[in-house]
Enzyme design. Structure first.
Site, PDB file in Angstrom:
ATOM      1  N   GLU A 196       0.817  -1.212   0.000  1.00 25.00           N
ATOM      2  CA  GLU A 196       0.000   0.000   0.000  1.00 25.00           C
ATOM      3  C   GLU A 196       0.854   1.267   0.000  1.00 25.00           C
ATOM      4  OE1 GLU A 196      -3.096  -0.126   3.004  1.00 25.00           O
ATOM      5  OE2 GLU A 196      -3.526   2.009   2.746  1.00 25.00           O
ATOM      6  N   LYS A 250      -7.327  -0.625  11.556  1.00 25.47           N
ATOM      7  CA  LYS A 250      -6.711  -1.025  10.272  1.00 25.47           C
ATOM      8  C   LYS A 250      -5.487  -0.159  10.024  1.00 25.47           C
ATOM      9  CE  LYS A 250      -6.052  -1.361   5.670  1.00 25.47           C
ATOM     10  NZ  LYS A 250      -5.126  -0.558   4.843  1.00 25.47           N
ATOM     11  N   ASP A 261       4.081 -14.417  11.653  1.00 25.53           N
ATOM     12  CA  ASP A 261       2.742 -14.862  11.244  1.00 25.53           C
ATOM     13  C   ASP A 261       1.744 -13.712  11.441  1.00 25.53           C
ATOM     14  OD1 ASP A 261       0.217 -16.002  11.091  1.00 25.53           O
ATOM     15  OD2 ASP A 261       0.822 -17.874  12.071  1.00 25.53           O
TER      16      ASP A 261
HETATM   17  P1  NAD Z   1       9.338 -23.544  16.012  1.00 26.32           P
HETATM   18  O1  NAD Z   1       8.651 -24.713  16.586  1.00 26.32           O
HETATM   19  O2  NAD Z   1       9.865 -23.635  14.621  1.00 26.32           O
HETATM   20  O3  NAD Z   1      10.553 -23.090  16.947  1.00 26.32           O
HETATM   21  C1  NAD Z   1      10.435 -22.916  18.327  1.00 26.32           C
HETATM   22  C2  NAD Z   1      11.378 -23.850  19.052  1.00 26.32           C
HETATM   23  O4  NAD Z   1      12.725 -23.372  18.907  1.00 26.32           O
HETATM   24  C3  NAD Z   1      11.148 -23.890  20.530  1.00 26.32           C
HETATM   25  O5  NAD Z   1      10.113 -24.778  20.838  1.00 26.32           O
HETATM   26  C4  NAD Z   1      12.510 -24.319  21.073  1.00 26.32           C
HETATM   27  O6  NAD Z   1      12.596 -25.725  21.129  1.00 26.32           O
HETATM   28  C5  NAD Z   1      13.503 -23.827  20.023  1.00 26.32           C
HETATM   29  N1  NAD Z   1      14.359 -22.683  20.494  1.00 26.32           N
HETATM   30  C6  NAD Z   1      15.679 -22.533  20.302  1.00 26.32           C
HETATM   31  N2  NAD Z   1      16.131 -21.400  20.831  1.00 26.32           N
HETATM   32  C7  NAD Z   1      15.087 -20.772  21.389  1.00 26.32           C
HETATM   33  C8  NAD Z   1      14.941 -19.535  22.085  1.00 26.32           C
HETATM   34  N3  NAD Z   1      15.946 -18.679  22.350  1.00 26.32           N
HETATM   35  N4  NAD Z   1      13.678 -19.175  22.488  1.00 26.32           N
HETATM   36  C9  NAD Z   1      12.633 -19.979  22.239  1.00 26.32           C
HETATM   37  N5  NAD Z   1      12.738 -21.169  21.595  1.00 26.32           N
HETATM   38  C10 NAD Z   1      13.958 -21.582  21.177  1.00 26.32           C
HETATM   39  O7  NAD Z   1       8.450 -22.252  16.024  1.00 26.32           O
HETATM   40  P2  NAD Z   1       7.228 -21.770  16.916  1.00 26.32           P
HETATM   41  O8  NAD Z   1       7.567 -20.380  17.287  1.00 26.32           O
HETATM   42  O9  NAD Z   1       6.858 -22.734  17.997  1.00 26.32           O
HETATM   43  O10 NAD Z   1       6.027 -21.759  15.853  1.00 26.32           O
HETATM   44  C11 NAD Z   1       5.838 -20.670  14.986  1.00 26.32           C
HETATM   45  C12 NAD Z   1       5.125 -21.117  13.730  1.00 26.32           C
HETATM   46  O11 NAD Z   1       3.904 -21.782  14.043  1.00 26.32           O
HETATM   47  C13 NAD Z   1       4.745 -19.968  12.871  1.00 26.32           C
HETATM   48  O12 NAD Z   1       5.286 -20.195  11.595  1.00 26.32           O
HETATM   49  C14 NAD Z   1       3.209 -20.026  12.807  1.00 26.32           C
HETATM   50  O13 NAD Z   1       2.773 -19.622  11.528  1.00 26.32           O
HETATM   51  C15 NAD Z   1       2.912 -21.437  13.082  1.00 26.32           C
HETATM   52  N6  NAD Z   1       1.594 -21.803  13.635  1.00 26.32           N
HETATM   53  C16 NAD Z   1       0.707 -20.849  14.114  1.00 26.32           C
HETATM   54  C17 NAD Z   1      -0.485 -21.244  14.666  1.00 26.32           C
HETATM   55  C18 NAD Z   1      -1.416 -20.194  15.231  1.00 26.32           C
HETATM   56  O14 NAD Z   1      -1.076 -19.026  15.295  1.00 26.32           O
HETATM   57  N7  NAD Z   1      -2.639 -20.538  15.675  1.00 26.32           N
HETATM   58  C19 NAD Z   1      -0.825 -22.591  14.750  1.00 26.32           C
HETATM   59  C20 NAD Z   1       0.094 -23.524  14.265  1.00 26.32           C
HETATM   60  C21 NAD Z   1       1.312 -23.127  13.731  1.00 26.32           C
END
Ligand code: NAD
Length: 429
Positions: A83, A266, A282
């Protein structure tokens, strides 16, 4: 042969084979295919690992918002958005905030909520107490799922249990409160919620269905605030005082009317989403969190509040959930997201949340200042037009009639006023 979208094993085909199928289905020509095959910073081999059935990537403009001073630190803000005017408006508002010492922004700890839905319980309040009494065991099971997160000081920290009434009867909802540190945490929380579900079933008489993260991340929010000296808000002949009053009127409108609040928010999300996207986060999760938070009291409300200080300066605050990460998801995979974080010079998810909150506040300031001054300007214009009409010789009712025409034609000039006056006089007005 009739076309069908029922294609078995599309996901197993190579990118090139998928493109061929789409080409035939949609009658694409060679130029279309060339465009689909063109690679950008996110190469197709990598993108193919991120989603299913990939055929290409969809680039967005990436701009840099300037002038941001947040918590005493200067930032260049990468914004991915299609935008026009958003990046310029953010930069402009950041400059005004700078005049008052910049934006102060504080994010809470990264506490996400995982929900476990227990149904078919005869004694929901007894079940609630049973679950609460087993808190330590539940947290232990949850934390066994993510030793890495626990090592970094995160993990499941607490539970809370609610009994809710639904169409199908009472349900006992357990909230697992998980500190996800530098991760957005959806995967981490979902895995933990799944793991504790069978234990909750075992200790109660109910049946668990859903176990998933809540995007109403109200334990993980950002609070940004700024003081803008009224002089910094003045605009083309409109005094700072008038602009402050216009902004307060704009905010009051949003606070009273959900139709306006939706557009007010918005405008905030223009800035928030652009940084969320640039950093590979996300944005659907952020959007869901923002709007559910905006309606948490049963009425949809603005995510910012604007007030006038005793000295007549403007102060604004923003408060909203901000579940963003710098670990996991696309933040780590997408090369541009990594580059955006490098430009920001950000080391923690908390700092990223603080920056995004500040951008949301500045973006809102830019939008309501523009809207409010447009309104003031229009008011000024009709006053000015009346003066011009009088100067052209109009009297009585003719003053308003001439002035209205001048404003409508956007030609507030004496020569035009004279022409209109003659015309009206000829018509016997
Ligand atoms: P992920 O599982 O890829 O990574 C997180 C993991 O990284 C942690 O569980 C931990 O084991 C590790 N880690 C290493 N260093 C860390 C640190 N300093 N701090 C925290 N963790 C560390 O990612 P995520 O963040 O659990 O999931 C994010 C993804 O999930 C996004 O892409 C999102 O789109 C998706 N998602 C979203 C939803 C929703 O919003 N309802 C539902 C399902 C999936």
């Amino acid at each position: 042969m009739t076309k069908t979208s029922k294609i078995s094993g599309f996901y197993r085909k190579s990118i090139s084979e998928r493109i061929d199928i789409v080409k035939e289905f949609a009658n694409l020509d060679d130029k279309d295919i060339e465009l689909l095959k063109k690679e950008g910073p996110l190469n197709h081999e990598l993108a193919d690992k991120m989603i299913e059935n990939l055929i290409s990537t969809m680039p967005l403009p990436l701009g840099i918002a300037t002038n941001f001073l947040i918590n005493g630190k200067d930032y260049l803000i990468p914004m991915a958005i299609e935008e026009t005017s958003v990046v310029a408006a953010a930069s402009n508002a950041a400059k005004m905030c700078r005049a008052g010492g910049g934006i102060h922004s504080v994010a809470t700890d990264s506490i996400m909520i995982g929900q476990v839905q227990l149904t078919k319980v005869k004694d929901p309040y007894y079940a609630k107490m049973t679950i609460l009494s087993e808190k330590e065991k539940i947290l232990e099971i949850a934390n066994e799922q993510d030793p890495v997160l626990v090592k970094f000081g995160g993990g499941a920290k607490d539970i809370e249990v609610r009994v809710i009434n639904t169409l199908t009867g009472p349900m006992v909802i357990t909230h697992l409160l998980v500190d996800t540190k530098d991760a957005m945490g959806a995967n981490a929380v979902n895995t933990m919620a799944e793991a504790v579900a069978s234990y909750i079933e075992k200790i109660t008489s109910g049946k668990v269905y859903l176990r998933i993260l809540s995007n109403l991340a109200d334990r993980r929010s950002v609070r940004a605030r700024a003081l803008i000296p009224k002089e910094a808000l003045a605009k083309e002949g409109i005094s700072g005082e008038e602009v402050v009053d216009g902004i307060i009127e704009a905010y009051s409108f949003a606070a009273a009317d959900p139709y306006r609040a939706a557009t007010h928010n918005k405008g905030i999300m223009n800035g928030v989403d652009a940084v969320v996207i640039a950093t590979g986060n996300d944005w659907r999760a952020i959007e869901a969190g923002a709007h559910s938070y905006a309606s948490r009291f049963g009425k949809y409300e603005p995510l910012t509040i604007w007030e006038k200080t005793e000295k007549g300066d403007l102060v604004g605050v923003l408060e909203m959930p901000m579940a963003v990460g710098i670990i996991g998801g696309a933040t780590k995979v997408h090369p541009m997201a990594q580059l955006a974080l490098k430009i920001l010079g950000i080391k923690t998810a908390k700092e990223l949340a603080e920056v995004i909150g500040a951008v949301g506040l500045a973006q809102n300031l830019a939008a309501i200042r523009a809207l409010a001054t447009e309104g003031i300007q229009r008011g000024h214009m009709s006053l000015h037009a009346k003066n011009i009409a009088i100067m052209a010789g109009a009297t009585g009712d003719l003053i308003d009639l001439v002035a209205e025409r001048l404003v409508k034609e956007r030609k507030i000039r004496i020569d035009r006023a004279k022409e209109i006056l003659e015309e009206l006089k000829k018509k016997g007005k």
